[in-house]
Design a protein around this motif. Structure first.
Motif, PDB file in Angstrom:
ATOM      1  N   ARG A 195       0.830  -1.213   0.000  1.00 57.72           N
ATOM      2  CA  ARG A 195       0.000   0.000   0.000  1.00 57.72           C
ATOM      3  C   ARG A 195       0.864   1.264   0.000  1.00 57.72           C
ATOM      4  O   ARG A 195       0.537   2.239  -0.669  1.00 57.72           O
ATOM      5  N   ASP A 196       1.938   1.256   0.770  1.00 53.86           N
ATOM      6  CA  ASP A 196       2.836   2.407   0.776  1.00 53.86           C
ATOM      7  C   ASP A 196       3.444   2.623  -0.608  1.00 53.86           C
ATOM      8  O   ASP A 196       3.562   3.765  -1.078  1.00 53.86           O
ATOM      9  N   SER A 197       3.816   1.528  -1.288  1.00 49.80           N
ATOM     10  CA  SER A 197       4.397   1.640  -2.631  1.00 49.80           C
ATOM     11  C   SER A 197       3.376   2.167  -3.624  1.00 49.80           C
ATOM     12  O   SER A 197       3.682   3.054  -4.436  1.00 49.80           O
ATOM     13  N   LEU A 198       2.164   1.638  -3.564  1.00 52.21           N
ATOM     14  CA  LEU A 198       1.136   2.084  -4.492  1.00 52.21           C
ATOM     15  C   LEU A 198       0.766   3.546  -4.236  1.00 52.21           C
ATOM     16  O   LEU A 198       0.551   4.313  -5.186  1.00 52.21           O
TER      17      LEU A 198
ATOM     18  N   GLN B 175       9.071   1.000  -6.185  1.00 53.22           N
ATOM     19  CA  GLN B 175      10.293   0.699  -5.442  1.00 53.22           C
ATOM     20  C   GLN B 175      11.529   0.989  -6.288  1.00 53.22           C
ATOM     21  O   GLN B 175      12.542   1.492  -5.788  1.00 53.22           O
ATOM     22  N   TRP B 176      11.450   0.680  -7.565  1.00 55.42           N
ATOM     23  CA  TRP B 176      12.592   0.970  -8.443  1.00 55.42           C
ATOM     24  C   TRP B 176      12.792   2.484  -8.582  1.00 55.42           C
ATOM     25  O   TRP B 176      13.927   2.975  -8.527  1.00 55.42           O
ATOM     26  N   LEU B 177      11.723   3.214  -8.764  1.00 55.86           N
ATOM     27  CA  LEU B 177      11.835   4.663  -8.896  1.00 55.86           C
ATOM     28  C   LEU B 177      12.440   5.284  -7.635  1.00 55.86           C
ATOM     29  O   LEU B 177      13.240   6.227  -7.716  1.00 55.86           O
TER      30      LEU B 177
ATOM     31  N   MET C 189      -7.145   4.436 -10.162  1.00 50.86           N
ATOM     32  CA  MET C 189      -6.798   3.037 -10.393  1.00 50.86           C
ATOM     33  C   MET C 189      -6.168   2.435  -9.146  1.00 50.86           C
ATOM     34  O   MET C 189      -6.434   1.278  -8.792  1.00 50.86           O
ATOM     35  N   ILE C 190      -5.352   3.224  -8.463  1.00 53.75           N
ATOM     36  CA  ILE C 190      -4.728   2.739  -7.234  1.00 53.75           C
ATOM     37  C   ILE C 190      -5.784   2.497  -6.169  1.00 53.75           C
ATOM     38  O   ILE C 190      -5.750   1.486  -5.452  1.00 53.75           O
ATOM     39  N   ASP C 191      -6.731   3.408  -6.058  1.00 58.50           N
ATOM     40  CA  ASP C 191      -7.825   3.226  -5.092  1.00 58.50           C
ATOM     41  C   ASP C 191      -8.627   1.972  -5.414  1.00 58.50           C
ATOM     42  O   ASP C 191      -8.978   1.188  -4.518  1.00 58.50           O
TER      43      ASP C 191
ATOM     44  N   GLY D 204      -3.499  -9.338  -7.732  1.00 64.21           N
ATOM     45  CA  GLY D 204      -2.239  -9.279  -6.998  1.00 64.21           C
ATOM     46  C   GLY D 204      -1.059  -9.116  -7.932  1.00 64.21           C
ATOM     47  O   GLY D 204      -0.040  -8.503  -7.573  1.00 64.21           O
ATOM     48  N   THR D 205      -1.174  -9.648  -9.140  1.00 67.40           N
ATOM     49  CA  THR D 205      -0.108  -9.478 -10.129  1.00 67.40           C
ATOM     50  C   THR D 205       0.085  -8.001 -10.472  1.00 67.40           C
ATOM     51  O   THR D 205       1.214  -7.502 -10.526  1.00 67.40           O
ATOM     52  N   LEU D 206      -1.029  -7.289 -10.703  1.00 68.66           N
ATOM     53  CA  LEU D 206      -0.917  -5.860 -11.009  1.00 68.66           C
ATOM     54  C   LEU D 206      -0.364  -5.097  -9.815  1.00 68.66           C
ATOM     55  O   LEU D 206       0.467  -4.190  -9.974  1.00 68.66           O
ATOM     56  N   ALA D 207      -0.797  -5.451  -8.621  1.00 70.56           N
ATOM     57  CA  ALA D 207      -0.280  -4.786  -7.424  1.00 70.56           C
ATOM     58  C   ALA D 207       1.226  -4.990  -7.313  1.00 70.56           C
ATOM     59  O   ALA D 207       1.968  -4.060  -6.969  1.00 70.56           O
ATOM     60  N   TRP D 208       1.681  -6.199  -7.614  1.00 74.19           N
ATOM     61  CA  TRP D 208       3.123  -6.474  -7.561  1.00 74.19           C
ATOM     62  C   TRP D 208       3.871  -5.648  -8.598  1.00 74.19           C
ATOM     63  O   TRP D 208       4.901  -5.022  -8.287  1.00 74.19           O
ATOM     64  N   VAL D 209       3.382  -5.639  -9.820  1.00 76.69           N
ATOM     65  CA  VAL D 209       4.067  -4.914 -10.899  1.00 76.69           C
ATOM     66  C   VAL D 209       4.165  -3.426 -10.580  1.00 76.69           C
ATOM     67  O   VAL D 209       5.213  -2.789 -10.779  1.00 76.69           O
ATOM     68  N   LEU D 210       3.096  -2.845 -10.056  1.00 77.21           N
ATOM     69  CA  LEU D 210       3.115  -1.428  -9.702  1.00 77.21           C
ATOM     70  C   LEU D 210       3.996  -1.182  -8.471  1.00 77.21           C
ATOM     71  O   LEU D 210       4.709  -0.172  -8.404  1.00 77.21           O
TER      72      LEU D 210
END
Length: 620
Positions: free
Chosen positions: A556-559, A600-602, A572-574, A589-595
């Motif tokens: 949630r913090d990352s999103l 995290q990379w940024l 979309m995040i909401d 969960g796949t989309l949550a992971w990818v985002l």
């Protein structure tokens, strides 16, 4: 990331005539002053022969990384191979990479003729990024380090961010940075007169009507794979990833054969129904008398690994199975292992992915006579109220998918398409991208494969997108983070060449995957592993995110961190953190992971300490 770093360009003193060129083995900080050797106006400056894999040969700088070998002398001692490569570069630079085998990244620079050559191996095991900044060519294994060179200053590429959400990786030749590219598998880049030219020196080729008797092909396969394992095994301590599938089990068994001792094997499990395959890994370990080790990854492990994986990758990477691969590599390193052998490539060479069988079923529709399709089947599937009748509903869905041409049909369940780019991305980002590009690139790749049998075309496409652009990056990254080298015996050239000779109908017989492979190993692998259905090496992130507070907070913090970056719509995040994950934890969960991995990379890559950005400066 280990590899070769280099540059070639003018001195920068206002005189465009003199040329500087440099090479170094490098490390994750790029090319340091101490490591650099260079040529200045054709004369050697610095150390003429840096230890390892960088050599000066009569005015040519030659560097390579990996395990290159050639027909005339094998890998040799490095120096002899560099000498042969320098001679070939002078006489036949176009044909030079075709004479190399094994995994490699190669650079040859010649300041006197103002030329250079970059190349990577046929299967794309090794990675090499490059950019032309003004009149200077910069290259190295990490795109992020090139982007922070003072002469480059590359910005994020909006198209690559779109492609990342589409593929969950950024396919080659793209990178997340504008103007920085990666060599495709089997590709060479020539540099001359401040211009770059790229071309393929190798493409997958299939001998679909080979007359070799099947028993001979089977024996040739086992022999070539055993030789590949022997070449990949290090004089130091070598182990094997063991998932319990046919590929990793075969590599484990052959590792024991070539070393003459119990093969060291490492497996990862999950305390989550439908994800754990350690039972099969134990069967293989017992069958081959392995020195077996396993570790069960927890949600806490995942939360700890996420920032490490993001920081260790040179661009966003969204395959969640990198986490278990990382813990497997770390487990092996703690046991003293230096080299880990992976079974990657077996699916793409010998038809092991479930989608191949599905595509064969869809292809059957086009064998039905046109009058029967148009006059009977299609009208029947479209009768009013047909969705309430299960057979009619299944027929309609089958026809809908079967009539989508390849390769688009492979993306029928694409998550970005399902949601719609307009719901996911901001208007500002969409204004800068071409939403059709990912599919257009896949179509261009697939167009080069027309004329081959269906299964061979699918295999060749996956060699790029699934293998080189994704799985190999995953295992290499996991190995680097875990402190081990990773090697892939299935991708040894003799094995690849033999797979190309196996008739299409032998690779997959109807919907039976790995028909040739399993026939060749019927007396070698345990029956339980030969009979098991393919499961993969997935991570139960969506389920764990709902259950584990630490992992949920991290996600949630990352999103939330993406809200103000102008990439993803806040709505979309909401939606994702609300009803969507409750609705289908695995799928969304796949989309949550990818985002999450994008954010995290940024966080870790958009500002770098000054000491780590001063690379490839071209000064002494």
């Amino acid at each position: 990331m280990q590899g070769i770093w280099g540059w070639v360009g003018p001195q920068g003193n206002g005189d465009p005539d003199p040329l500087l060129a440099g090479l170094a083995p490098g490390n994750d900080r790029g090319m340091s002053q101490a490591d650099r050797i260079h040529l200045e106006n054709g004369a050697v400056a610095g150390r003429p022969d840096h230890g390892g894999r960088v050599f000066n040969r009569d005015g040519l700088l030659v560097a390579f990384h990996g395990q290159p070998r050639d027909a005339s002398g094998g890998a040799g001692d490095g120096e002899a191979l560099a000498h042969r490569l320098a001679n070939r570069y002078r006489h036949d630079p176009e044909g030079l990479p075709r004479g190399l085998h094994g995994p490699f990244a190669l650079a040859i620079l010649d300041p006197r003729s103002r030329t250079g050559l970059l190349a990577v191996d046929r299967m794309g095991v090794m990675d090499l990024a490059y950019t032309l900044s003004g009149d200077t060519l910069l290259f190295g294994p990490r795109a992020d380090r090139l982007a922070h060179d003072p002469r480059c200053g590359a910005e994020l590429n909006p198209q690559s961010l779109f492609n990342y959400l589409f593929h969950h990786v950024i396919p080659r030749p793209g990178t997340v940075f504008q103007g920085i590219h990666r060599l495709r598998p089997g590709e060479v880049v020539r540099f001359a007169a401040n211009q770059l030219e790229t071309r393929s020196y190798w493409r997958p080729g299939f001998q679909e009507h080979d007359d070799t008797p099947l028993p001979e092909l089977r024996e040739g396969f086992r022999s070539s794979l055993r030789g590949a394992v022997e070449r990949a095994a290090s004089p130091g301590r070598t182990g094997a990833f063991l998932s319990g599938g046919t590929d990793s089990s075969t590599i484990t068994g052959m590792l024991g054969e070539v070393t003459g001792e119990a093969p060291r094997a490492y497996a990862i499990g999950f305390d989550a129904p439908g994800y754990d395959e350690t039972a099969y890994a134990r069967i293989a370990a017992e069958h081959f008398g392995a020195d077996y080790h396993e570790y069960f990854v927890t949600p806490g492990d995942v939360a700890k690994a996420v920032p490490e994986v993001a920081a260790g990758s040179d661009q966003p990477y969204g395959n969640a199975s990198v986490v278990p691969a990382y813990y497997c590599a770390r487990l092996a390193r703690e046991d003293g292992i230096e080299v880990l052998l992976g079974g990657d490539g077996g699916d793409e060479l010998f038809a092991g992915n479930v989608r191949y069988a599905k595509q064969w079923i869809f292809s059957l529709y086009h064998r039905v006579p046109g009058w029967l399709r148009r006059g009977v089947l299609e009208p029947a599937s479209g009768v009013p109220g047909g969705d309430a009748v299960p057979p009619v509903r299944k027929l309609r869905r089958y026809i809908e998918q079967a009539t989508v041409p390849l390769p688009d049909r492979l993306e029928t369940y694409n998550l970005l398409d399902h949601l719609g780019p307009q719901r996911v991305f901001t208007d500002d980002l969409l204004a800068e991208v071409d939403p059709t590009q990912p599919r257009a690139e896949m179509r261009r790749e697939f167009a080069d494969l027309r004329g081959f049998a269906l299964i061979n075309g699918l295999l060749a496409l996956d060699m790029k997108y699934t293998l080189a652009d994704d799985d190999l990056r995953k295992v290499a990254l996991a190995g680097e983070l875990g402190g081990v080298q990773t090697r892939f015996p299935f991708l040894d050239d003799p094995v690849v060449d033999l797979a190309a000779r196996v008739p299409p109908g032998q690779k997959m017989r109807g919907t039976r995957l790995r028909h040739f492979f399993k026939g060749a190993l019927a007396d070698y692998l345990p029956r339980e592993i030969l009979a098991k259905e393919k499961q993969g090496f997935g991570l139960p992130f969506g389920v764990w995110m709902q259950e584990d507070p630490t992992l949920k907070d991290l996600a949630r913090d990352s999103l939330d961190g993406l809200r103000n970056r102008g990439i993803i719509r806040p709505a979309m995040i909401d939606e994702l953190t609300g009803a969507r994950l409750e609705e289908h934890a695995d799928y969304f969960g796949t989309l949550a992971w990818v985002l999450m991995m994008l954010e995290q990379w940024l966080r870790t890559h958009r500002s770098e300490p000054a000491a780590e950005t001063e690379i490839l400066t071209g000064t002494d």
